[in-house]
Design a protein around this motif. Sequence first.
Motif, PDB file in Angstrom:
ATOM      1  N   GLN A 184       6.271   9.015  22.226  1.00 13.77           N
ATOM      2  CA  GLN A 184       5.794   9.287  23.574  1.00 13.77           C
ATOM      3  C   GLN A 184       6.943   9.880  24.395  1.00 13.77           C
ATOM      4  O   GLN A 184       8.029  10.103  23.890  1.00 13.77           O
ATOM      5  CB  GLN A 184       5.254   8.015  24.211  1.00 13.77           C
ATOM      6  N   LYS A 185       6.686  10.132  25.673  1.00 10.95           N
ATOM      7  CA  LYS A 185       7.688  10.838  26.468  1.00 10.95           C
ATOM      8  C   LYS A 185       8.242  10.008  27.622  1.00 10.95           C
ATOM      9  O   LYS A 185       9.236  10.388  28.225  1.00 10.95           O
ATOM     10  CB  LYS A 185       7.098  12.145  27.004  1.00 10.95           C
ATOM     11  N   LEU A 186       7.607   8.894  27.945  1.00  8.64           N
ATOM     12  CA  LEU A 186       8.095   8.049  29.024  1.00  8.64           C
ATOM     13  C   LEU A 186       8.981   6.939  28.488  1.00  8.64           C
ATOM     14  O   LEU A 186       8.690   6.349  27.452  1.00  8.64           O
ATOM     15  CB  LEU A 186       6.923   7.450  29.809  1.00  8.64           C
ATOM     16  N   HIS A 187      10.024   6.645  29.190  1.00  2.00           N
ATOM     17  CA  HIS A 187      11.012   5.603  28.928  1.00  2.00           C
ATOM     18  C   HIS A 187      11.913   5.933  27.742  1.00  2.00           C
ATOM     19  O   HIS A 187      13.124   5.948  27.882  1.00  2.00           O
ATOM     20  CB  HIS A 187      10.374   4.221  28.721  1.00  2.00           C
ATOM     21  N   ALA A 188      11.347   6.167  26.571  1.00  2.00           N
ATOM     22  CA  ALA A 188      12.180   6.442  25.393  1.00  2.00           C
ATOM     23  C   ALA A 188      11.453   7.410  24.481  1.00  2.00           C
ATOM     24  O   ALA A 188      10.226   7.410  24.401  1.00  2.00           O
ATOM     25  CB  ALA A 188      12.490   5.152  24.650  1.00  2.00           C
ATOM     26  N   ARG A 189      12.222   8.236  23.764  1.00  2.00           N
ATOM     27  CA  ARG A 189      11.646   9.170  22.796  1.00  2.00           C
ATOM     28  C   ARG A 189      12.579   9.280  21.607  1.00  2.00           C
ATOM     29  O   ARG A 189      13.795   9.331  21.770  1.00  2.00           O
ATOM     30  CB  ARG A 189      11.439  10.545  23.432  1.00  2.00           C
ATOM     31  N   GLY A 190      11.990   9.310  20.390  1.00  2.00           N
ATOM     32  CA  GLY A 190      12.799   9.366  19.180  1.00  2.00           C
ATOM     33  C   GLY A 190      13.274   7.980  18.781  1.00  2.00           C
ATOM     34  O   GLY A 190      12.724   6.961  19.216  1.00  2.00           O
ATOM     35  N   PRO A 191      14.294   7.903  17.919  1.00  2.00           N
ATOM     36  CA  PRO A 191      14.790   6.585  17.489  1.00  2.00           C
ATOM     37  C   PRO A 191      15.232   5.754  18.687  1.00  2.00           C
ATOM     38  O   PRO A 191      15.994   6.215  19.538  1.00  2.00           O
ATOM     39  CB  PRO A 191      15.990   6.950  16.596  1.00  2.00           C
ATOM     40  N   MET A 192      14.718   4.526  18.766  1.00  2.00           N
ATOM     41  CA  MET A 192      15.005   3.652  19.911  1.00  2.00           C
ATOM     42  C   MET A 192      16.083   2.644  19.546  1.00  2.00           C
ATOM     43  O   MET A 192      15.839   1.687  18.813  1.00  2.00           O
ATOM     44  CB  MET A 192      13.733   2.932  20.365  1.00  2.00           C
ATOM     45  N   GLY A 193      17.278   2.893  20.027  1.00  2.00           N
ATOM     46  CA  GLY A 193      18.388   1.976  19.826  1.00  2.00           C
ATOM     47  C   GLY A 193      18.494   0.989  20.965  1.00  2.00           C
ATOM     48  O   GLY A 193      17.512   0.691  21.660  1.00  2.00           O
ATOM     49  N   LEU A 194      19.688   0.473  21.193  1.00  2.00           N
ATOM     50  CA  LEU A 194      19.887  -0.575  22.187  1.00  2.00           C
ATOM     51  C   LEU A 194      19.479  -0.135  23.592  1.00  2.00           C
ATOM     52  O   LEU A 194      18.823  -0.898  24.322  1.00  2.00           O
ATOM     53  CB  LEU A 194      21.356  -1.011  22.186  1.00  2.00           C
ATOM     54  N   ASN A 195      19.853   1.072  23.996  1.00  2.00           N
ATOM     55  CA  ASN A 195      19.563   1.517  25.357  1.00  2.00           C
ATOM     56  C   ASN A 195      18.073   1.538  25.660  1.00  2.00           C
ATOM     57  O   ASN A 195      17.655   1.321  26.801  1.00  2.00           O
ATOM     58  CB  ASN A 195      20.154   2.908  25.610  1.00  2.00           C
ATOM     59  N   ALA A 196      17.250   1.792  24.627  1.00  2.00           N
ATOM     60  CA  ALA A 196      15.802   1.848  24.824  1.00  2.00           C
ATOM     61  C   ALA A 196      15.215   0.477  25.127  1.00  2.00           C
ATOM     62  O   ALA A 196      14.081   0.385  25.611  1.00  2.00           O
ATOM     63  CB  ALA A 196      15.125   2.448  23.594  1.00  2.00           C
ATOM     64  N   LEU A 197      15.955  -0.583  24.842  1.00  2.00           N
ATOM     65  CA  LEU A 197      15.472  -1.943  25.104  1.00  2.00           C
ATOM     66  C   LEU A 197      16.015  -2.483  26.421  1.00  2.00           C
ATOM     67  O   LEU A 197      16.062  -3.690  26.640  1.00  2.00           O
ATOM     68  CB  LEU A 197      15.862  -2.864  23.948  1.00  2.00           C
ATOM     69  N   THR A 198      16.416  -1.584  27.290  1.00  2.00           N
ATOM     70  CA  THR A 198      16.904  -1.980  28.604  1.00  2.00           C
ATOM     71  C   THR A 198      16.091  -1.308  29.700  1.00  2.00           C
ATOM     72  O   THR A 198      15.417  -0.307  29.481  1.00  2.00           O
ATOM     73  CB  THR A 198      18.389  -1.588  28.799  1.00  2.00           C
ATOM     74  N   SER A 199      16.177  -1.899  30.877  1.00  2.00           N
ATOM     75  CA  SER A 199      15.639  -1.297  32.082  1.00  2.00           C
ATOM     76  C   SER A 199      16.810  -1.142  33.041  1.00  2.00           C
ATOM     77  O   SER A 199      17.969  -1.191  32.615  1.00  2.00           O
ATOM     78  CB  SER A 199      14.539  -2.181  32.678  1.00  2.00           C
ATOM     79  N   SER A 200      16.526  -0.937  34.301  1.00  2.00           N
ATOM     80  CA  SER A 200      17.608  -0.818  35.278  1.00  2.00           C
ATOM     81  C   SER A 200      17.260  -1.607  36.532  1.00  2.00           C
ATOM     82  O   SER A 200      16.079  -1.893  36.808  1.00  2.00           O
ATOM     83  CB  SER A 200      17.872   0.653  35.624  1.00  2.00           C
ATOM     84  N   LYS A 201      18.269  -1.952  37.266  1.00  2.00           N
ATOM     85  CA  LYS A 201      18.107  -2.685  38.518  1.00  2.00           C
ATOM     86  C   LYS A 201      19.117  -2.141  39.515  1.00  2.00           C
ATOM     87  O   LYS A 201      20.256  -1.833  39.158  1.00  2.00           O
ATOM     88  CB  LYS A 201      18.338  -4.184  38.290  1.00  2.00           C
ATOM     89  N   PHE A 202      18.687  -2.021  40.773  1.00  2.00           N
ATOM     90  CA  PHE A 202      19.592  -1.581  41.828  1.00  2.00           C
ATOM     91  C   PHE A 202      20.261  -2.796  42.480  1.00  2.00           C
ATOM     92  O   PHE A 202      19.589  -3.726  42.922  1.00  2.00           O
ATOM     93  CB  PHE A 202      18.844  -0.768  42.883  1.00  2.00           C
ATOM     94  N   PHE A 203      21.582  -2.762  42.519  1.00  2.00           N
ATOM     95  CA  PHE A 203      22.375  -3.787  43.186  1.00  2.00           C
ATOM     96  C   PHE A 203      22.924  -3.157  44.480  1.00  2.00           C
ATOM     97  O   PHE A 203      23.644  -2.158  44.419  1.00  2.00           O
ATOM     98  CB  PHE A 203      23.536  -4.240  42.307  1.00  2.00           C
ATOM     99  N   VAL A 204      22.536  -3.725  45.618  1.00  2.00           N
ATOM    100  CA  VAL A 204      22.910  -3.135  46.908  1.00  2.00           C
ATOM    101  C   VAL A 204      23.816  -4.114  47.664  1.00  2.00           C
ATOM    102  O   VAL A 204      23.437  -5.247  47.942  1.00  2.00           O
ATOM    103  CB  VAL A 204      21.663  -2.813  47.756  1.00  2.00           C
ATOM    104  N   TYR A 205      25.048  -3.669  47.985  1.00  2.00           N
ATOM    105  CA  TYR A 205      26.049  -4.511  48.634  1.00  2.00           C
ATOM    106  C   TYR A 205      26.279  -4.020  50.057  1.00  2.00           C
ATOM    107  O   TYR A 205      26.554  -2.835  50.281  1.00  2.00           O
ATOM    108  CB  TYR A 205      27.369  -4.464  47.842  1.00  2.00           C
ATOM    109  N   GLY A 206      26.144  -4.938  51.015  1.00  2.00           N
ATOM    110  CA  GLY A 206      26.319  -4.563  52.404  1.00  2.00           C
ATOM    111  C   GLY A 206      27.253  -5.491  53.141  1.00  2.00           C
ATOM    112  O   GLY A 206      27.791  -6.451  52.576  1.00  2.00           O
ATOM    113  N   THR A 207      27.407  -5.182  54.434  1.00  2.00           N
ATOM    114  CA  THR A 207      28.244  -6.019  55.318  1.00  2.00           C
ATOM    115  C   THR A 207      27.481  -6.331  56.589  1.00  2.00           C
ATOM    116  O   THR A 207      28.044  -6.388  57.684  1.00  2.00           O
ATOM    117  CB  THR A 207      29.548  -5.269  55.649  1.00  2.00           C
TER     118      THR A 207
END
Length: 414
Positions: A387-410
């Motif tokens: 398929q074309k969303l999230h991962a394509r081709g051989p799925m190694g370690l990176n394909a088993l991850t997602s992402s998160k935004f960490f926002v640091y303020g004052t």
Amino acid sequence: MSEILLKGKAAKEASFVMVDISTQDKNEALAKIADQLLKDQAFILEENQKDLASGKENGLSDSVLDRIMLNEKRIQDIADAIRLLIELKDPIGETLESIEKENGLHIKKNRVPLGVIGMIYEARPNVTVDAATLALKTGNAVILRGSSSASFSNKALVQSIHAALETSNVPVDAVQLIEDTSRETAKELFHLKEYLDVLIPRGGKNLIDTVVREASVPVLETGAGNCHVFIDESADYEMAERIVINGKTQRPSVCNALETILIEEKWFAKYGKDLLDTLNDHGVEIYGDEAVCGVFGAAKLATDEDWYTEYLALSISVKVIKGVDEAIQHINKYGTNHSEAIVTEQKAHANKFLNKVDAAAVYHNASTRFTDGSEFGYGAEIGISTQKLHARGPMGLNALTSSKFFVYGTGQIR
């Protein structure tokens, strides 16, 4: 509460623990799993023999039995693959983006685990270990559901994995096996949205199509492999023969094996009979169009269904065509978006083929058998996404991850 719900709940709770497990602890757990598999080798092989005996009684093909079969070398290879996995960089925590805003906010986009991965697969008990160890390396929990054809083997392998995890800092519940292989439990897994973050099917076209069609859980589709090679007019005969024989015969039962040969008509007039004879010498059954059957009497006349078929055996479809444009048209109609190859000395034809064929991996003058996580430098894979969303081709370690935004303020407000 059903077995599926209980194991889903346990896996979800374990996934929250996995977020805090260090790379060192994960690697130590993986090393223990590799050691335990070798320690339990005799028992695992004994259980595997039960699956093979049952498979023979039920008339499973030699190619399917080969996928189920374990021996000392294959268990050693599985253990070695785990040790290679240990050496790979842990992607969790990697910063993908870093943004400094004018208002002083610091925004980082980091890799995080997917959470709970569901894996539904056929035969191939090695997938039990591959999926479990890849999930653990990336801080995920996993729910495994193999097929009845490898149930004894899968139970033995998970028993070893659990024994190893009991002496580690990784929770045992991070690896769950659904032992009931009925269709009812599979359907329940398809809709386990409360606990599953993603479901990955790995097997034949029917399994994959069923999961994609029926699951309400997000699916990472690992497609069937109706892989083609197009032999262009300028192709070197010896190169074409090597690529064809390797692609079809080196291991016929895998998804990156060759299933269809498309041959330019002028090249076929010069070399077609020789190539067909060589395939026949290697025990390959040939389904061909009228041109193929006209020069090779042992060929069976191909139907339209044959062009769609992933044989996973020593059988192949062969068609004579006019050129690269027809090859592209044929592949985009009958292919499964997996791996496609062209053999040619004409760069323009190669570039057109590589750019216009819709597949996860496209090859110029090389075998489709290279579509594999280890061959691509990932060290391991959980499957090959078509398929074309999230991962394509051989799925190694990176394909088993997602992402998160960490926002640091004052103290900033909007």
